[in-house]
Design a protein around this motif. Structure first.
Motif: not given
Length: 161
Positions: A30, A33, A36
């Motif tokens: 997580e 992500q 990102k």
């Protein structure tokens, strides 16, 4: 939660230990992500220059900050569980080192974003590009350290106690 009682000491089960480890790795995914999204959002923000859409970017930063904060809270609870519930101070120590490196990564990422914006606003300033490269090198070294900590964590968590 299931517990086994051995010699009067309450010990968490192996299944519970695996569940905590899985949650730890899920949280790391997580976090990756979230980084990102943070990077993609910053790139989108830079494309709105020279009259930047700061309000939209500020909202993104707020959301990412909340995500990182929630992840960190859960990671710290896992650190506590590893130390207290599973009597694994070695793993708890890895998590502590990881949290320090993740904090450093976030700080360096913010510095890089500011440096990128500064470079866009001052395209003829060679110092801006040098600063970006310097920060990127710090990020790479920190990322390598993070990888080593995670590798040590994975190795030590697979060892039978």
């Amino acid at each position: 939660m299931s517990f086994l009682e051995l010699s009067g000491i309450v010990v968490m089960s192996a299944a519970e230990f695996q569940k905590v480890l899985k949650r730890f790795y899920d949280l790391q995914d997580e976090r990756a992500q979230a980084y990102k999204l943070f990077e993609e959002g910053h790139e989108a923000y830079l494309r709105t220059g020279p009259h930047y859409d700061f309000e939209h970017y500020k909202l993104l930063v707020h959301e990412i900050t909340q995500a990182f904060s929630g992840i960190s809270k859960e990671i710290l609870e896992i650190k506590r569980q590893l130390h207290e519930d599973f009597d694994r101070p070695d793993l708890s120590e890895h998590v502590e080192k990881l949290q320090f490196r993740e904090k450093t990564k976030l700080e360096q990422t913010a510095k890089l974003q500011l440096a990128k914006q500064n470079a866009l606003e001052h395209p003829d300033d060679e110092d801006c590009q040098e600063k970006i490269q310097e920060i990127r090198q710090h990020i790479i070294k920190n990322q390598e350290a993070l990888g080593e900590i995670l590798q040590d964590f994975r190795y030590d968590s697979e060892e039978p106690e």
